[in-house]
Design a protein around this motif. Structure first.
Motif, mmCIF file in Angstrom:
data_model
loop_
_atom_site.group_PDB
_atom_site.id
_atom_site.type_symbol
_atom_site.label_atom_id
_atom_site.label_comp_id
_atom_site.label_asym_id
_atom_site.label_seq_id
_atom_site.Cartn_x
_atom_site.Cartn_y
_atom_site.Cartn_z
ATOM 1 N N ASN A 109 0.796 -1.388 0.147
ATOM 2 C CA ASN A 109 0.220 -0.041 0.060
ATOM 3 C C ASN A 109 0.801 1.429 0.031
ATOM 4 O O ASN A 109 0.291 2.357 0.167
ATOM 5 N N TYR A 110 2.053 1.063 -0.225
ATOM 6 C CA TYR A 110 2.998 2.297 -0.169
ATOM 7 C C TYR A 110 2.730 3.280 -1.210
ATOM 8 O O TYR A 110 2.730 2.833 -2.277
ATOM 9 N N SER A 111 2.650 4.409 -1.140
ATOM 10 C CA SER A 111 1.977 5.337 -2.233
ATOM 11 C C SER A 111 3.085 6.415 -2.085
ATOM 12 O O SER A 111 3.092 7.497 -1.542
ATOM 13 N N PRO A 112 4.081 6.695 -3.284
ATOM 14 C CA PRO A 112 4.681 7.730 -3.493
ATOM 15 C C PRO A 112 3.943 9.095 -3.546
ATOM 16 O O PRO A 112 4.485 10.090 -2.994
ATOM 17 N N GLU A 113 2.919 9.133 -4.193
ATOM 18 C CA GLU A 113 2.055 10.343 -4.448
ATOM 19 C C GLU A 113 1.920 10.936 -2.767
ATOM 20 O O GLU A 113 1.541 12.144 -2.528
ATOM 21 N N GLU A 114 1.661 10.078 -1.854
ATOM 22 C CA GLU A 114 1.428 10.624 -0.257
ATOM 23 C C GLU A 114 2.638 10.752 0.389
ATOM 24 O O GLU A 114 2.662 11.205 1.533
ATOM 25 N N ASN A 115 3.778 10.593 -0.506
ATOM 26 C CA ASN A 115 5.115 10.728 0.493
ATOM 27 C C ASN A 115 6.071 11.623 -0.678
ATOM 28 O O ASN A 115 7.276 11.238 -0.834
ATOM 29 N N GLU A 116 5.643 12.861 -1.011
ATOM 30 C CA GLU A 116 6.455 13.674 -1.685
ATOM 31 C C GLU A 116 7.132 12.970 -3.127
ATOM 32 O O GLU A 116 7.999 13.310 -3.555
ATOM 33 N N GLY A 117 6.363 12.320 -3.651
ATOM 34 C CA GLY A 117 6.754 11.518 -4.888
ATOM 35 C C GLY A 117 7.978 10.529 -4.671
ATOM 36 O O GLY A 117 8.369 10.235 -5.591
ATOM 37 N N LEU A 118 8.144 10.154 -3.680
ATOM 38 C CA LEU A 118 9.612 9.205 -3.271
ATOM 39 C C LEU A 118 9.046 7.779 -3.527
ATOM 40 O O LEU A 118 8.279 7.231 -2.905
ATOM 41 N N ASP A 119 9.679 7.383 -4.756
ATOM 42 C CA ASP A 119 9.244 6.004 -5.148
ATOM 43 C C ASP A 119 9.862 4.803 -4.229
ATOM 44 O O ASP A 119 10.783 5.340 -3.418
ATOM 45 N N TYR A 120 9.397 3.751 -4.528
ATOM 46 C CA TYR A 120 10.198 2.552 -3.716
ATOM 47 C C TYR A 120 11.682 2.414 -4.057
ATOM 48 O O TYR A 120 12.500 2.231 -3.050
ATOM 49 N N LYS A 121 12.021 2.450 -5.055
ATOM 50 C CA LYS A 121 13.422 2.300 -5.411
ATOM 51 C C LYS A 121 14.499 3.198 -4.565
ATOM 52 O O LYS A 121 15.443 3.180 -4.192
ATOM 53 N N THR A 122 14.028 4.608 -4.754
ATOM 54 C CA THR A 122 14.638 5.700 -4.089
ATOM 55 C C THR A 122 14.726 5.474 -2.568
ATOM 56 O O THR A 122 15.806 5.743 -1.999
ATOM 57 N N VAL A 123 13.754 5.244 -1.901
ATOM 58 C CA VAL A 123 13.561 5.024 -0.469
ATOM 59 C C VAL A 123 14.276 3.945 -0.068
ATOM 60 O O VAL A 123 14.957 3.678 1.012
ATOM 61 N N MET A 124 14.309 2.912 -0.934
ATOM 62 C CA MET A 124 15.147 1.546 -0.608
ATOM 63 C C MET A 124 16.846 1.898 -0.461
ATOM 64 O O MET A 124 17.245 1.371 0.233
ATOM 65 N N GLY A 125 16.987 3.055 -1.311
ATOM 66 C CA GLY A 125 18.418 3.276 -1.389
ATOM 67 C C GLY A 125 19.029 3.693 -0.022
ATOM 68 O O GLY A 125 20.373 3.639 0.282
ATOM 69 N N ARG A 126 18.160 4.643 0.650
ATOM 70 C CA ARG A 126 18.786 5.277 1.989
ATOM 71 C C ARG A 126 17.736 5.648 2.868
ATOM 72 O O ARG A 126 16.509 5.999 2.312
ATOM 73 N N ILE A 127 18.052 5.903 3.938
ATOM 74 C CA ILE A 127 16.726 6.607 4.833
ATOM 75 C C ILE A 127 16.276 7.792 4.653
ATOM 76 O O ILE A 127 16.973 8.728 3.959
ATOM 77 N N HIS A 128 15.095 7.944 4.413
ATOM 78 C CA HIS A 128 14.240 9.340 4.183
ATOM 79 C C HIS A 128 13.243 9.502 5.396
ATOM 80 O O HIS A 128 12.691 8.598 5.769
ATOM 81 N N ALA A 129 13.094 10.862 5.575
ATOM 82 C CA ALA A 129 12.072 11.205 6.446
ATOM 83 C C ALA A 129 11.657 12.500 5.877
ATOM 84 O O ALA A 129 12.243 13.253 5.277
ATOM 85 N N ILE A 130 10.243 12.956 6.248
ATOM 86 C CA ILE A 130 9.552 13.871 5.527
ATOM 87 C C ILE A 130 8.980 14.759 6.676
ATOM 88 O O ILE A 130 8.310 14.201 7.447
ATOM 89 N N SER A 131 9.511 16.182 6.756
ATOM 90 C CA SER A 131 8.898 16.604 7.842
ATOM 91 C C SER A 131 7.521 16.997 7.391
ATOM 92 O O SER A 131 6.905 17.204 6.125
ATOM 93 N N TYR A 132 6.700 17.647 8.491
ATOM 94 C CA TYR A 132 5.283 18.058 8.341
ATOM 95 C C TYR A 132 5.086 19.119 7.114
ATOM 96 O O TYR A 132 3.937 19.282 6.528
ATOM 97 N N ASP A 133 6.161 19.974 6.869
ATOM 98 C CA ASP A 133 5.996 20.967 6.038
ATOM 99 C C ASP A 133 6.377 20.502 4.480
ATOM 100 O O ASP A 133 6.355 21.261 3.717
ATOM 101 N N GLY A 134 6.642 19.268 4.556
ATOM 102 C CA GLY A 134 7.239 18.549 3.005
ATOM 103 C C GLY A 134 8.762 18.558 2.926
ATOM 104 O O GLY A 134 8.805 18.031 1.897
ATOM 105 N N THR A 135 9.310 19.057 3.882
ATOM 106 C CA THR A 135 11.020 19.083 3.789
ATOM 107 C C THR A 135 11.350 17.447 3.806
ATOM 108 O O THR A 135 10.920 16.859 4.737
ATOM 109 N N VAL A 136 12.128 17.149 2.851
ATOM 110 C CA VAL A 136 12.644 15.872 2.665
ATOM 111 C C VAL A 136 13.977 15.621 3.330
ATOM 112 O O VAL A 136 15.004 16.672 2.852
#
Length: 210
Positions: A109-136
């Protein structure tokens, strides 16, 4: 007719001085009504005790609830055993704060659209966090912010300063590059292919995410 009503506050009770002796009061709102003579009063006095115990219990329960206003998302790989040790520790710590929203990228159910467009391959490469204001945030900066949100900022505090910051990012970069092999999993290309097949099979069974 009530000729005069006098309200006094004494020892947690309200005292009503009125005539006639009986005053019709809404029973659901008021309890423990009794009549007595008060020194110096012309009429009988009714003592009305307001039952606030239920309201107090509701207030206390609301205060016990953790905040539902998350301040940062943590995108994590739920299939990584070593990663999950840290994730579970942060989840336990987050019970007091409620500031982190945890998103398992391995979920179908992971959705890039709900996570600033970060697709599965990208987020598998390294740790990602998204601030409430959209900052990655990525790499050590992401860990530092996540730890700060649950009162453990001191763990990564030193990584704010050079040359420690660059050294810490370099060390994490090596870990991120080889973490699949270290944890006994196939290379990223193989993981991506397996995930693609699962998604295709799910769609064929009308269970894919549209």
């Amino acid at each position: 007719m009530v000729s005069r009503v006098m309200c006094l506050r004494k020892s947690g009770s309200f005292f009503l001085n009125s005539t006639p002796h009986h005053l019709n009061l809404p029973s659901p709102l008021l309890a423990n009504v009794g009549y007595r003579h008060w020194p110096g009063a012309k009429y009988k006095i009714s003592a009305v005790h307001s039952d606030t115990s239920s309201a107090q219990k509701v207030l206390e329960k609301e205060q016990e609830k953790p905040s539902e206003k998350w301040r940062i998302k943590m995108l994590y790989d739920g299939e990584c055993p070593l990663c999950m040790r840290e994730v579970n520790m942060l989840k336990e710590q987050n019970e007091r704060f409620g500031t982190i929203k945890f998103v398992d990228i391995s979920s179908s159910n992971y959705s890039p659209e709900e996570n600033e467009g970060l697709d599965y391959k990208t987020v598998m490469g390294r740790i990602h966090a998204i601030s409430y204001d959209g900052t990655v945030l990525t790499d050590v900066a992401a860990f530092r912010r996540l730890y700060e949100e649950v009162g453990l900022g001191w763990v990564y505090a030193i990584t704010k300063y050079e040359p420690i910051a660059s050294i810490a990012d370099a060390i994490y970069g090596v870990w991120a590059k080889y973490r699949l092999q270290i944890t006994g999993r196939p290379p990223l290309e193989k993981v991506l292919e397996e995930r693609r097949k699962k998604m295709v099979d799910a769609c064929e069974n009308d269970a894919c995410r549209m």
